[in-house]
Design an enzyme around this catalytic site. Structure first.
Site, PDB file in Angstrom:
ATOM      1  N   ASP A  47       5.494   0.364   3.405  1.00 13.01           N
ATOM      2  CA  ASP A  47       5.662  -0.921   4.086  1.00 13.01           C
ATOM      3  C   ASP A  47       5.350  -2.054   3.113  1.00 13.01           C
ATOM      4  O   ASP A  47       5.180  -1.823   1.917  1.00 13.01           O
ATOM      5  CB  ASP A  47       4.771  -0.971   5.329  1.00 13.01           C
ATOM      6  CG  ASP A  47       3.311  -0.755   4.979  1.00 13.01           C
ATOM      7  OD1 ASP A  47       2.991  -0.580   3.782  1.00 13.01           O
ATOM      8  OD2 ASP A  47       2.472  -0.758   5.888  1.00 13.01           O
ATOM      9  N   ASP A  68       0.797  -1.231   0.000  1.00 16.04           N
ATOM     10  CA  ASP A  68       0.000   0.000   0.000  1.00 16.04           C
ATOM     11  C   ASP A  68       0.827   1.278   0.000  1.00 16.04           C
ATOM     12  O   ASP A  68       0.394   2.298  -0.502  1.00 16.04           O
ATOM     13  CB  ASP A  68      -0.940   0.026   1.214  1.00 16.04           C
ATOM     14  CG  ASP A  68      -0.169   0.148   2.520  1.00 16.04           C
ATOM     15  OD1 ASP A  68       0.734  -0.678   2.758  1.00 16.04           O
ATOM     16  OD2 ASP A  68      -0.446   1.087   3.292  1.00 16.04           O
ATOM     17  N   TYR A 114      -6.204   0.953   8.411  1.00 15.42           N
ATOM     18  CA  TYR A 114      -7.236   1.139   7.382  1.00 15.42           C
ATOM     19  C   TYR A 114      -8.618   0.694   7.848  1.00 15.42           C
ATOM     20  O   TYR A 114      -9.292  -0.092   7.165  1.00 15.42           O
ATOM     21  CB  TYR A 114      -6.855   0.414   6.091  1.00 15.42           C
ATOM     22  CG  TYR A 114      -5.655   1.033   5.409  1.00 15.42           C
ATOM     23  CD1 TYR A 114      -5.749   2.289   4.812  1.00 15.42           C
ATOM     24  CD2 TYR A 114      -4.434   0.376   5.358  1.00 15.42           C
ATOM     25  CE1 TYR A 114      -4.651   2.867   4.198  1.00 15.42           C
ATOM     26  CE2 TYR A 114      -3.328   0.951   4.743  1.00 15.42           C
ATOM     27  CZ  TYR A 114      -3.451   2.192   4.160  1.00 15.42           C
ATOM     28  OH  TYR A 114      -2.376   2.755   3.533  1.00 15.42           O
ATOM     29  N   GLU A 162       5.979   9.629   3.478  1.00 12.29           N
ATOM     30  CA  GLU A 162       5.580   8.304   2.993  1.00 12.29           C
ATOM     31  C   GLU A 162       4.651   8.400   1.780  1.00 12.29           C
ATOM     32  O   GLU A 162       3.646   9.104   1.811  1.00 12.29           O
ATOM     33  CB  GLU A 162       4.862   7.516   4.106  1.00 12.29           C
ATOM     34  CG  GLU A 162       4.559   6.079   3.682  1.00 12.29           C
ATOM     35  CD  GLU A 162       4.109   5.183   4.835  1.00 12.29           C
ATOM     36  OE1 GLU A 162       3.728   5.709   5.892  1.00 12.29           O
ATOM     37  OE2 GLU A 162       4.136   3.944   4.644  1.00 12.29           O
TER      38      GLU A 162
END
Ligand SMILES: *[C@@H]1O[C@H](CO)[C@@H](O)[C@H](O)[C@H]1NC(C)=O
Ligand SMILES: *[C@@H]1O[C@H](CO)[C@@H](O)[C@H](O)[C@H]1NC(C)=O
Length: 473
Positions: free
Chosen positions: A68, A65, A217, A452
């Site tokens: 990571d 995603d 999420y 990120e």
């Protein structure tokens, strides 16, 4: 930037075509499983090859995603939906990049087909978020837990399933002319998965719960926004009355949080998507009304403006500013096309905005992201002369296994995480969380909110860049 002999700064206009190519290329860096022939981001190799073996399934493939190495199906599906929507609305402006955009969708839909292969059972996640986040490891080296999580009839997940239905239905439209057979497969699965979502109504949070909380999420605003979103896409793909009725019947049951749009809140997308079917009709409420509200929330000088801009001109919220900017830009660009075709304008009190005004706002956002900002830097890795060097991304920040074949175990990656050096591998096209509200950016790997990248952010920007590639002025 060029500084003329008079000392006047002249900005070179952005190269939207180059940015679009890079924005799509980014997805190759997020690939899990076997990398296909034609993989252009060659510092990445195969990874996660036993994914699904814990539950007797082949769950290789799909996308990590963000920075990571976990495969979260909920945001992965949303990423696919936005890529597909970008191709449907603006594919005609992509030129040869349309093929690459379809490949980016395909890598996601192939995984979504695997994740929904067993009837009334959907794979929600592969990889353990805690185990993964405890390590700084290349995907190719992973020795973290690769647990597979599923929802089913007794532990269901309407939000997860309905977002997958939206992804498969929109992707079936994107593939219609390129591959009719695949398009049909996607649509049939979308219909099945939507039925499952509707039949067992519950949020998937329960299935993902660890201890007291649902840590990654979670669908915080309920599942009705996804159900209506899935139905709206199925209506667009099938034109079946059944889905029209579903949308009309349930639209007002979405937990109302304003016309926001992101991986959790889909209502902003529903309003814009459905407005094309009801604009200027009696049934325009709440779709057109709310899509107008979205515009009025960010239109400068609108009496109901509540979103703010940084001094340099970027739309802001608390953290992850580029997500808000790119998501809003995609929606208003799409809405601008619908407004144009109905020859309609948006009235925010006494302030009026037409399609060209919305396009101008979106262009300001795209240009800011590509370098027209107080720091004079592009926020897209590999685009322009100055761009983020230390994104929070495991694969990009550790040496490629091409150059360093020995395994780097969980904690052995820490020195690279802590290093102040630029990332050794260019994750071309990646857009990080972005600058803070003062337009400053730390370019610090340890500052994940700013540094990120995420797949859904790039997906929004694909559509924005495609539009401006075709309409640069
Ligand atoms: C659903 O999954 C749970 C947890 O894995 C399992 O205990 C349950 O038996 C499953 N239900 C069905 C209907 O397969
Ligand atoms: C901007 O960020 C940089 C890097 O984190 C920092 O050194 C600098 O002091 C910041 N500038 C302002 C005006 O906050």
């Amino acid at each position: 930037m060029l500084v003329s002999s008079l000392g006047i700064v002249a900005t070179v206009s952005a190269d939207y075509g180059d940015a679009l190519s890079k924005c799509i290329l980014f997805f190759e860096g997020q690939r899990s499983g076997y990398l296909p022939r034609g993989q252009r981001m060659t510092w990445r190799k195969n990874s996660g090859l036993k994914d699904g073996s814990d539950i007797g399934m082949d769950l290789t493939g799909g996308y990590y995603d963000a920075g990571d190495n976990v495969k979260f199906t909920f945001p992965m599906a949303f990423t696919v939906t936005n890529l597909a929507w970008s191709v449907i609305e603006f594919g005609q402006f992509m030129g040869s990049e349309k093929q690459n955009a379809l490949q980016a969708i395909l890598f996601g839909t192939d995984f979504l087909l695997k994740a929904t292969d067993v009837s009334e059972r959907i794979v929600a996640q592969v990889g353990d978020g805690f185990s993964d986040h405890n390590c700084w490891e290349r995907p190719e080296d992973m020795d973290t837990l690769r647990t597979s999580y599923v929802v089913n009839a007794s532990v269901p997940g309407s939000d997860l399933a309905a977002e997958i239905a939206a992804a498969l239905a929109s992707a079936s439209m994107a593939f219609q002319s390129a591959d009719a057979k695949y398009s049909k497969t996607l649509l049939e699965r979308a219909i099945e998965v939507f039925d499952f979502a509707d039949k067992y109504r519950k949020s998937y949070n329960g299935a993902m719960k660890r201890g007291d909380s649902c840590p990654f999420y979670c669908s915080l605003n309920g599942y009705m926004d996804e159900l209506v979103w899935g139905a709206a896409w199925l209506y667009r793909a099938t034109k079946s009355q059944k889905y029209w009725d579903f949308v009309q019947k349930n639209i007002n049951d979405i937990l109302y949080l304003g016309p926001s749009y992101g991986w959790d809140a889909k209502q902003g997308g529903v309003y814009v998507l459905f407005s094309q079917f009801v604009m200027n009709n009696a049934g325009s409420n709440p779709f057109v009304t709310q899509a107008d509200n979205l515009v009025c929330s960010l239109l400068p000088n609108s009496p109901t403006q509540y979103l703010k801009y940084t001094p340099g001109g970027l739309l802001t919220q608390t953290g992850q500013n580029l997500q808000l900017s790119a998501a809003s830009s995609l929606l208003i660009l799409i809405y601008a096309q619908y407004l144009k075709s109905f020859n309609r304008q948006v009235h925010c009190g006494n302030v009026v905005a037409d399609a060209s005004k919305l396009i101008q706002i979106a262009k300001g956002q795209a240009d800011y992201i590509l370098g027209k900002n107080p720091l004079g830097m592009s926020y897209m890795v590999g685009y322009g002369n100055k761009f983020p060097q230390r994104i929070h991304h495991r694969a990009s920040s550790l040496p490629s296994i091409k150059d360093h074949p020995q395994q780097i175990k969980c904690k052995e990656g820490t020195p690279w995480y802590q290093s102040k050096k630029p990332n050794p591998n260019l994750l071309t096209g990646a857009l990080p969380g972005g600058p803070i509200n003062s337009d400053n950016f730390s370019d610090d790997r340890g500052n994940a909110p700013e540094s990120e990248p995420t797949t859904y952010l790039n997906a929004f920007f694909v559509g924005v860049l495609a539009y401006f590639k075709g309409n640069p002025n």
